[in-house]
Motif scaffolding. Structure first.
Motif, PDB file in Angstrom:
ATOM      1  N   ALA A  69      -0.663  -7.179  11.843  1.00  0.00           N
ATOM      2  CA  ALA A  69      -1.583  -6.549  10.827  1.00  0.00           C
ATOM      3  C   ALA A  69      -1.750  -7.290   9.614  1.00  0.00           C
ATOM      4  O   ALA A  69      -0.787  -7.998   9.306  1.00  0.00           O
ATOM      5  N   PRO A  70      -2.646  -7.212   8.734  1.00  0.00           N
ATOM      6  CA  PRO A  70      -2.606  -7.946   7.560  1.00  0.00           C
ATOM      7  C   PRO A  70      -1.323  -7.651   6.733  1.00  0.00           C
ATOM      8  O   PRO A  70      -0.667  -6.308   6.987  1.00  0.00           O
ATOM      9  N   ASP A  71      -0.981  -8.323   5.610  1.00  0.00           N
ATOM     10  CA  ASP A  71       0.316  -8.140   5.144  1.00  0.00           C
ATOM     11  C   ASP A  71      -0.197  -7.226   3.927  1.00  0.00           C
ATOM     12  O   ASP A  71      -0.533  -7.473   2.837  1.00  0.00           O
ATOM     13  N   ILE A  72       0.403  -6.086   3.972  1.00  0.00           N
ATOM     14  CA  ILE A  72       0.065  -4.535   3.005  1.00  0.00           C
ATOM     15  C   ILE A  72       1.244  -5.035   2.089  1.00  0.00           C
ATOM     16  O   ILE A  72       0.847  -4.649   0.815  1.00  0.00           O
ATOM     17  N   ALA A  73       2.364  -5.781   2.095  1.00  0.00           N
ATOM     18  CA  ALA A  73       3.110  -5.913   0.859  1.00  0.00           C
ATOM     19  C   ALA A  73       2.527  -6.751   0.028  1.00  0.00           C
ATOM     20  O   ALA A  73       2.367  -6.432  -1.335  1.00  0.00           O
ATOM     21  N   LEU A  74       2.059  -7.949   0.220  1.00  0.00           N
ATOM     22  CA  LEU A  74       1.423  -8.969  -0.471  1.00  0.00           C
ATOM     23  C   LEU A  74       0.009  -8.294  -1.254  1.00  0.00           C
ATOM     24  O   LEU A  74      -0.011  -8.516  -2.317  1.00  0.00           O
ATOM     25  N   ALA A  75      -0.516  -7.440  -0.242  1.00  0.00           N
ATOM     26  CA  ALA A  75      -1.804  -7.042  -0.749  1.00  0.00           C
ATOM     27  C   ALA A  75      -1.551  -5.854  -1.959  1.00  0.00           C
ATOM     28  O   ALA A  75      -2.167  -6.014  -2.922  1.00  0.00           O
ATOM     29  N   SER A  76      -0.367  -5.052  -1.751  1.00  0.00           N
ATOM     30  CA  SER A  76      -0.356  -4.105  -2.897  1.00  0.00           C
ATOM     31  C   SER A  76       0.425  -4.715  -3.953  1.00  0.00           C
ATOM     32  O   SER A  76      -0.048  -4.420  -5.205  1.00  0.00           O
ATOM     33  N   VAL A  77       1.505  -5.573  -3.882  1.00  0.00           N
ATOM     34  CA  VAL A  77       2.084  -6.095  -5.084  1.00  0.00           C
ATOM     35  C   VAL A  77       1.132  -7.004  -5.910  1.00  0.00           C
ATOM     36  O   VAL A  77       1.099  -6.830  -6.872  1.00  0.00           O
ATOM     37  N   ALA A  78       0.203  -7.973  -5.139  1.00  0.00           N
ATOM     38  CA  ALA A  78      -0.590  -8.879  -6.003  1.00  0.00           C
ATOM     39  C   ALA A  78      -1.968  -8.219  -6.411  1.00  0.00           C
ATOM     40  O   ALA A  78      -2.288  -8.628  -7.687  1.00  0.00           O
ATOM     41  N   SER A  79      -2.479  -7.056  -5.865  1.00  0.00           N
ATOM     42  CA  SER A  79      -3.561  -6.426  -6.611  1.00  0.00           C
ATOM     43  C   SER A  79      -3.138  -5.591  -7.723  1.00  0.00           C
ATOM     44  O   SER A  79      -3.745  -5.384  -8.651  1.00  0.00           O
ATOM     45  N   ALA A  80      -1.918  -5.235  -7.554  1.00  0.00           N
ATOM     46  CA  ALA A  80      -1.306  -4.247  -8.787  1.00  0.00           C
ATOM     47  C   ALA A  80      -1.095  -5.372 -10.049  1.00  0.00           C
ATOM     48  O   ALA A  80      -1.353  -5.038 -11.003  1.00  0.00           O
ATOM     49  N   ILE A  81      -0.486  -6.676  -9.615  1.00  0.00           N
ATOM     50  CA  ILE A  81      -0.361  -7.408 -10.775  1.00  0.00           C
ATOM     51  C   ILE A  81      -1.681  -8.066 -11.399  1.00  0.00           C
ATOM     52  O   ILE A  81      -1.805  -7.914 -12.439  1.00  0.00           O
ATOM     53  N   ILE A  82      -2.683  -8.139 -10.432  1.00  0.00           N
ATOM     54  CA  ILE A  82      -4.054  -8.295 -11.060  1.00  0.00           C
ATOM     55  C   ILE A  82      -4.627  -7.506 -11.724  1.00  0.00           C
ATOM     56  O   ILE A  82      -5.228  -7.586 -12.793  1.00  0.00           O
ATOM     57  N   MET A  83      -4.487  -6.062 -11.431  1.00  0.00           N
ATOM     58  CA  MET A  83      -4.897  -4.785 -12.287  1.00  0.00           C
ATOM     59  C   MET A  83      -4.304  -4.871 -13.510  1.00  0.00           C
ATOM     60  O   MET A  83      -4.940  -4.787 -14.829  1.00  0.00           O
TER      61      MET A  83
END
Length: 166
Positions: A69-83
């Motif tokens: 599955a797509p990497d949920i950890a990178l998605a959540s951490v990176a998008s939170a940093i971007i926000m």
């Protein structure tokens, strides 16, 4: 972001990367990691809103057989940093962070592939150490593999923090 917040975000990212494999405390889940990053940066409400939105997407992601599955950890951490770096905590800012999460999750698959390829060599090293009865070597190789999983998310998180928001 303050130095303390940056350090906390990288630590959260490191543990989210390890949890992507361990699955014990679920820190890699978007609701948890985005909330923790929101709390560390002083934007708890926005972190919860982002984490909840991403969690709904991630409910459909699962490893089935050989499909990863797509990497949920990178998605959540990176998008939170971007926000957090965008300083836009409205529904528009959260929407941009959610939209960036999916390509980041797919990009995270590449990092996962690299780390898992390295882990094959670590496993062979552990097998050789087991034949010789070197249990401390086995333990070190195991911990090194776990360290790589954490760095798989912590390094991109650090790089995202270092890049100016503009």
């Amino acid at each position: 972001m303050s130095i303390i917040a940056i350090v906390l975000v990288v630590i959260i990212a490191f543990f989210a990367g390890m949890e992507g494999i361990l699955d014990q405390f679920q820190i890699h889940q978007p609701l948890v990691s985005a909330t923790l990053i929101g709390m560390a940066t002083g934007h708890l409400t926005a972190g919860i809103m982002l984490g909840g939105s991403l969690q709904m997407i991630a409910l459909g992601w699962a490893n089935i057989g050989a499909a990863v599955a797509p990497d949920i950890a990178l998605a959540s951490v990176a998008s939170a940093i971007i926000m957090v770096k965008s300083d836009n905590f409205t529904s528009t800012g959260i929407g941009v962070a959610v939209a960036s999460a999916i390509p980041l999750a797919v990009a995270g698959l590449f990092l996962t592939m690299i780390v898992r390829t390295i882990a094959v060599g670590l496993t062979h090293g552990a097998d050789a150490a087991a034949k010789e009865g070197k249990y401390q070597t086995i333990e070190r190789l195991h911990l090194f593999g776990l360290l790589l999983q954490g760095l798989r998310i912590a390094i991109p998180a650090g790089l995202l923090i270092a890049i100016p928001a503009a």
